[in-house]
Design a protein around this motif. Structure first.
Motif, PDB file in Angstrom:
ATOM      1  N   SER A  35       0.856  -1.192   0.000  1.00 27.81           N
ATOM      2  CA  SER A  35       0.000   0.000   0.000  1.00 27.81           C
ATOM      3  C   SER A  35       0.887   1.234   0.000  1.00 27.81           C
ATOM      4  O   SER A  35       1.825   1.340   0.802  1.00 27.81           O
ATOM      5  CB  SER A  35      -0.898   0.023   1.237  1.00 27.81           C
ATOM      6  OG  SER A  35      -1.867  -0.997   1.182  1.00 27.81           O
ATOM      7  N   PHE A  36       0.596   2.176  -0.882  1.00 27.48           N
ATOM      8  CA  PHE A  36       1.338   3.427  -0.986  1.00 27.48           C
ATOM      9  C   PHE A  36       0.419   4.556  -0.517  1.00 27.48           C
ATOM     10  O   PHE A  36      -0.659   4.772  -1.079  1.00 27.48           O
ATOM     11  CB  PHE A  36       1.784   3.681  -2.422  1.00 27.48           C
ATOM     12  CG  PHE A  36       2.790   2.676  -2.919  1.00 27.48           C
ATOM     13  CD1 PHE A  36       4.156   2.912  -2.789  1.00 27.48           C
ATOM     14  CD2 PHE A  36       2.371   1.475  -3.494  1.00 27.48           C
ATOM     15  CE1 PHE A  36       5.081   1.983  -3.238  1.00 27.48           C
ATOM     16  CE2 PHE A  36       3.295   0.544  -3.940  1.00 27.48           C
ATOM     17  CZ  PHE A  36       4.654   0.792  -3.797  1.00 27.48           C
ATOM     18  N   CYS A  37       0.862   5.250   0.516  1.00 26.62           N
ATOM     19  CA  CYS A  37       0.086   6.354   1.085  1.00 26.62           C
ATOM     20  C   CYS A  37       0.663   7.676   0.594  1.00 26.62           C
ATOM     21  O   CYS A  37       1.877   7.892   0.648  1.00 26.62           O
ATOM     22  CB  CYS A  37       0.117   6.282   2.604  1.00 26.62           C
ATOM     23  SG  CYS A  37      -0.825   7.591   3.426  1.00 26.62           S
ATOM     24  N   PHE A  38      -0.220   8.558   0.113  1.00 29.11           N
ATOM     25  CA  PHE A  38       0.196   9.847  -0.432  1.00 29.11           C
ATOM     26  C   PHE A  38      -0.466  10.981   0.332  1.00 29.11           C
ATOM     27  O   PHE A  38      -1.576  10.847   0.853  1.00 29.11           O
ATOM     28  CB  PHE A  38      -0.199   9.965  -1.909  1.00 29.11           C
ATOM     29  CG  PHE A  38       0.387   8.909  -2.804  1.00 29.11           C
ATOM     30  CD1 PHE A  38       1.668   9.044  -3.315  1.00 29.11           C
ATOM     31  CD2 PHE A  38      -0.353   7.779  -3.136  1.00 29.11           C
ATOM     32  CE1 PHE A  38       2.211   8.080  -4.153  1.00 29.11           C
ATOM     33  CE2 PHE A  38       0.178   6.809  -3.970  1.00 29.11           C
ATOM     34  CZ  PHE A  38       1.454   6.955  -4.479  1.00 29.11           C
ATOM     35  N   GLN A  39       0.228  12.111   0.353  1.00 29.63           N
ATOM     36  CA  GLN A  39      -0.334  13.344   0.859  1.00 29.63           C
ATOM     37  C   GLN A  39      -0.075  14.457  -0.138  1.00 29.63           C
ATOM     38  O   GLN A  39       0.809  14.349  -0.998  1.00 29.63           O
ATOM     39  CB  GLN A  39       0.263  13.705   2.225  1.00 29.63           C
ATOM     40  CG  GLN A  39      -0.176  12.806   3.357  1.00 29.63           C
ATOM     41  CD  GLN A  39       0.380  13.242   4.704  1.00 29.63           C
ATOM     42  OE1 GLN A  39       1.329  14.001   4.786  1.00 29.63           O
ATOM     43  NE2 GLN A  39      -0.229  12.747   5.785  1.00 29.63           N
ATOM     44  N   SER A  40      -0.851  15.529   0.007  1.00 31.18           N
ATOM     45  CA  SER A  40      -0.626  16.722  -0.804  1.00 31.18           C
ATOM     46  C   SER A  40       0.435  17.580  -0.118  1.00 31.18           C
ATOM     47  O   SER A  40       0.290  17.909   1.061  1.00 31.18           O
ATOM     48  CB  SER A  40      -1.926  17.500  -0.946  1.00 31.18           C
ATOM     49  OG  SER A  40      -1.688  18.824  -1.340  1.00 31.18           O
ATOM     50  N   PRO A  41       1.514  17.953  -0.815  1.00 40.86           N
ATOM     51  CA  PRO A  41       2.545  18.788  -0.185  1.00 40.86           C
ATOM     52  C   PRO A  41       2.004  20.102   0.376  1.00 40.86           C
ATOM     53  O   PRO A  41       2.544  20.634   1.352  1.00 40.86           O
ATOM     54  CB  PRO A  41       3.540  19.042  -1.330  1.00 40.86           C
ATOM     55  CG  PRO A  41       3.371  17.859  -2.238  1.00 40.86           C
ATOM     56  CD  PRO A  41       1.901  17.527  -2.169  1.00 40.86           C
ATOM     57  N   SER A  42       0.923  20.612  -0.200  1.00 44.38           N
ATOM     58  CA  SER A  42       0.366  21.880   0.272  1.00 44.38           C
ATOM     59  C   SER A  42      -0.598  21.693   1.441  1.00 44.38           C
ATOM     60  O   SER A  42      -1.052  22.674   2.026  1.00 44.38           O
ATOM     61  CB  SER A  42      -0.374  22.579  -0.876  1.00 44.38           C
ATOM     62  OG  SER A  42      -1.541  21.858  -1.223  1.00 44.38           O
ATOM     63  N   GLY A  43      -0.922  20.452   1.765  1.00 45.27           N
ATOM     64  CA  GLY A  43      -1.869  20.199   2.835  1.00 45.27           C
ATOM     65  C   GLY A  43      -3.308  20.101   2.379  1.00 45.27           C
ATOM     66  O   GLY A  43      -4.225  20.025   3.219  1.00 45.27           O
ATOM     67  N   ALA A  44      -3.552  20.090   1.080  1.00 47.94           N
ATOM     68  CA  ALA A  44      -4.913  19.948   0.568  1.00 47.94           C
ATOM     69  C   ALA A  44      -5.492  18.601   0.996  1.00 47.94           C
ATOM     70  O   ALA A  44      -4.770  17.613   1.143  1.00 47.94           O
ATOM     71  CB  ALA A  44      -4.925  20.065  -0.962  1.00 47.94           C
TER      72      ALA A  44
END
Length: 360
Positions: A35-44
């Motif tokens: 499983s690959f978890c991603f986030q938005s660098p801007s915090g969106a």
């Protein structure tokens, strides 16, 4: 009397695909599965309905590769978004992810899309049937129900080769231990040498279905897995008299060809002997082609790169705006009626009739 501090409100920004995703964690799930978890660098934050998918742009050697994966996380946890992938023999994109995608790496992706969701088909009772990595949309939908605190009556069936290859087993067992409305049924083809198995064993069939969910005729069915598996499920349900209007499936493989219906009056069918021409407005390129060629194939013949995923009208990655002209488009759910009315087409399944201009 001490007054409370005033609350400072910040506008909530929803990730729309224009910003790259940053990988923040990689979780091994089973052999060749992570499983690959991603986030938005801007915090969106991420807004989608459980069961939808992402199309990732993977920077493999030789140029970007577009691959579509169902979201395995739940929109009830909006600060991150996850996909769970399984590398099959000959996998290119998924193998690249397993070998190269690490925390800190950023990739591009399209905004969530798709209509395979229990939220779009509300019911009191559900039957989720999956095999292998087809469990991912079921995990998203079940987690959503769990997080709401009032899950519907769900019989959750997952088929795997062996017990050690059941993805999300511990997390599903945890949710089922908290809510009896979530009824887990695992099926394996063979046992593990050092892991005793007392559940269902063999190939999913009508007899198993009757034992797992005696009231299956009352349930809304969602199915996801390899096409032969889904075909077997369809045949089993049809043979048992199930109302197939309550059956829904998700697949990124080409659908089984069906006998063509008579053309609708006024519909223009591509002629293999007729020539056409596609003008790509942004690139300033015009490419001749046959009417039976797709816009996507014509673009590639002209040396242009239109992002594409499934190539048969499911994922919607190749959606582009048609500026002028007429096309014949037969898709498999990858574009909405609203998008069509706004002038968009899917390049992978749109055939130009005469002269056509697109925004690409």
């Amino acid at each position: 009397m001490r007054m409370p501090h005033p609350q400072i409100s910040h506008p909530v920004v929803v990730w729309d695909g224009s910003e790259e995703l940053e990988c923040v964690s990689v979780i091994p799930e089973a052999p060749n599965v992570a499983s690959f978890c991603f986030q938005s660098p801007s915090g969106a934050v991420f807004s989608y309905v459980p069961g939808q998918f992402l199309t990732l742009e993977l920077p493999v050697p030789g140029g970007p590769l577009y691959r579509t994966y169902t979201i395995s996380s739940s929109p009830s946890r909006p600060m991150s978004i996850s996909v769970t992938v399984k590398a099959q023999e000959g996998s290119l994109g998924t193998r690249w992810m397993l070998d190269n995608l690490r925390p800190g790496v950023r990739i591009r992706a399209s905004a969530p899309a798709g209509s395979f969701s229990s939220q779009l088909h509300p019911a009191d009772k559900y039957l989720f049937i999956s095999a292998g990595s087809g469990i991912t949309p079921m995990m998203s939908m079940t987690t959503w129900m769990f997080d709401l605190g009032r899950p519907a009556d769900v019989v959750f069936v997952n088929c795997a080769r062996r017990p050690s290859e059941i993805i999300f087993r511990q997390r599903l067992e945890h949710m089922a231990s908290r809510f009896p409305e979530i009824d887990l049924k695992f099926v394996v083809e063979e046992t593990d040498r050092f892991l005793p198995w007392t559940g269902y064993q063999g190939t999913f069939n009508q007899l198993m279905l009757g034992l797992m969910a005696q009231d299956y005729l009352e349930r809304e069915v969602f199915c996801c897995g390899p096409e032969p598996f889904m075909q077997a499920v369809r045949e089993a349900l049809t043979g048992l008299g199930f109302d197939m209007s309550r059956y829904h499936q998700e697949s990124f493989h080409a659908p089984v060809p069906e006998v063509a219906e008579d053309p609708v009056e006024g519909d223009v069918v591509p002629d293999a002997a007729a020539m056409a021409e596609v003008a790509f407005a942004l690139s300033g390129v015009t490419q001749p082609c046959a009417e039976t060629d797709t816009i996507l194939a014509t673009a590639r013949n002209a040396g242009l790169n239109i992002p594409s995923g499934c190539t048969f009208g499911v994922c919607g990655t190749c959606k582009i705006r048609k500026i002028s002209g007429q096309v014949h488009m037969v898709h498999n759910g990858g574009i909405t009626d609203e998008d069509v009315e706004a002038g968009y087409v899917l390049a992978c399944c749109s055939h130009p009739i005469g002269q056509v201009e697109v925004e690409a």
